[in-house]
Design an enzyme around this catalytic site. Structure first.
Site, PDB file in Angstrom:
ATOM      1  N   GLU A  42       0.832  -1.206   0.000  1.00  0.00           N
ATOM      2  CA  GLU A  42       0.000   0.000   0.000  1.00  0.00           C
ATOM      3  C   GLU A  42       0.867   1.257   0.000  1.00  0.00           C
ATOM      4  O   GLU A  42       0.555   2.254  -0.642  1.00  0.00           O
ATOM      5  CB  GLU A  42      -0.917  -0.003   1.230  1.00  0.00           C
TER       6      GLU A  42
ATOM      7  N   THR B  84      -4.605   6.576  -6.102  1.00  0.00           N
ATOM      8  CA  THR B  84      -4.711   6.875  -4.666  1.00  0.00           C
ATOM      9  C   THR B  84      -3.697   7.945  -4.282  1.00  0.00           C
ATOM     10  O   THR B  84      -3.992   8.821  -3.467  1.00  0.00           O
ATOM     11  CB  THR B  84      -4.489   5.585  -3.862  1.00  0.00           C
TER      12      THR B  84
HETATM   13  N1  HSE Z   1      -7.884   5.279   3.086  1.00  0.00           N
HETATM   14  C1  HSE Z   1      -7.297   5.333   1.792  1.00  0.00           C
HETATM   15  C2  HSE Z   1      -7.603   6.660   1.152  1.00  0.00           C
HETATM   16  C3  HSE Z   1      -7.869   4.203   0.980  1.00  0.00           C
HETATM   17  O1  HSE Z   1      -8.747   7.090   1.248  1.00  0.00           O
HETATM   18  O2  HSE Z   1      -6.702   7.281   0.595  1.00  0.00           O
HETATM   19  C4  HSE Z   1      -7.334   4.119  -0.420  1.00  0.00           C
HETATM   20  O3  HSE Z   1      -8.138   3.178  -1.144  1.00  0.00           O
END
Ligand code: HSE
Length: 311
Positions: free
Chosen positions: A128, A181
């Site tokens: 991530e 993201t």
């Molecule tokens: N919590 C993260 C964001 C999740 O909102 O950036 C990414 O899928």
């Protein structure tokens, strides 16, 4: 040599108010990896899907997950990975987390399960971080463990599996637009005004209370986001108008899924979820955007072993 075939599901992160701390696993769709461990060292990755992925092994989220596994366990080996099924990256339903979770789960299976659930999530968070520039587990934890997960804290990682009400249906729509993201995180302000923080923590408490009491109305009421949505909804054409249409179906909430552009709605009846899914599809079509729609009942399934063999 040992070989495993593993699956990890897509996921919805944030659930409105729980930016970086809440997520749920979606049962219907996910990534499948085949992983082989042999003597030596090094990592090779082959993409057998039609989804475009980075060709350099260093740029694939799977690589830092494997390295973290070896670092945490002190083990070693050559790992050959074949990506057999892949959620489209930038979809907002946890594409990088599904690969990362599958890789962490697969490594643990290949080496006779030395890591705990928390430790596997820590491995998956390395993927991530490569994808988004931040260590968050709100997709990776549900992708690994299934169900609805609250991350109470990151230092140390403290995760709580929340109950899933019996009548908890989501319609998820993935429009064919890509929002990375990284980009969706970079536009967020670094500080949250006190007024918004008060609203956010009230809603997080309400969401958790609603899940424990099975009060879907309260869950829906609490799925409001003052922190990320105001900045991110610009990436989703007609977001406010779409939400009005979705709430008019009797759905309890509609929110951005993770960092978007997918959106999801929540309802306590499957028919309403189907209706919401159709309205979302029509909405994006009217904006000239194709999309995939999934209507799912949230379940407790997370990453799983599909096959294994000793070669
Ligand atoms: N919590 C993260 C964001 C999740 O909102 O950036 C990414 O899928």
């Amino acid at each position: 040599m040992k070989k495993v075939r593993v699956f990890a599901p897509a996921s919805i992160a944030n659930l409105g108010c729980g930016f970086d701390i809440m997520g749920l696993a979606l049962d219907e769709v996910g990534d499948i990896l085949e992983m082989t461990a042999s003597e030596g060292d090094g990592i090779t990755i082959t993409n057998k899907t039609s989804v475009p992925l980075p060709e350099n092994v260093e740029d694939n989220v799977i690589t830092p997950v494997i390295r973290k596994f070896f670092e945490m366990t002190g083990l070693s080996g050559h790992i050959d990975v074949t990506i057999c099924q892949k959620i489209y990256p930038g979809s907002g339903i946890g594409s990088s987390a599904a690969s990362s979770a599958a890789a962490a789960y697969g490594m643990n299976e290949l080496y006779d399960c030395p890591l705990s659930d928390e430790e596997m999530v820590i491995c998956a968070m390395e993927g991530e971080n490569l994808a988004s520039g931040g260590y968050h587990a709100d997709n990776a934890a549900p992708a690994l463990l299934g169900g609805i997960i609250l991350i109470r804290g990151y230092e140390p990682l403290d995760m709580i599996q929340l109950p899933i009400p019996g009548n908890f249906y989501c319609a998820v729509v993935h429009p064919e637009i890509v929002v990375s993201t990284k980009a969706a995180r970079s536009i967020l302000p670094k500080a949250v005004p006190m007024h918004d923080a008060i609203s956010q923590w009230g809603n997080v408490g309400g969401l958790v209370a609603g899940l424990y009491s099975g009060n879907i109305g309260l869950v829906g009421r609490a799925m409001k986001d003052a922190v990320a949505e105001p900045y991110r909804k610009q990436f989703i054409p007609g977001f406010d108008e779409l939400r009005e249409k979705i709430l008019a179906t009797g759905s309890m909430a509609m929110n951005i899924s993770g960092s978007g552009p997918s959106v999801f709605s929540l309802s306590d009846k499957r028919e309403i979820a189907h209706k919401a899914g159709k309205i979302m599809k029509d909405h994006f079509s009217a904006h000239g955007i194709n999309c995939d729609v999934y209507v799912v009942k949230v379940t407790n399934k997370g990453a799983k072993l599909l096959a294994h063999e000793v070669l």
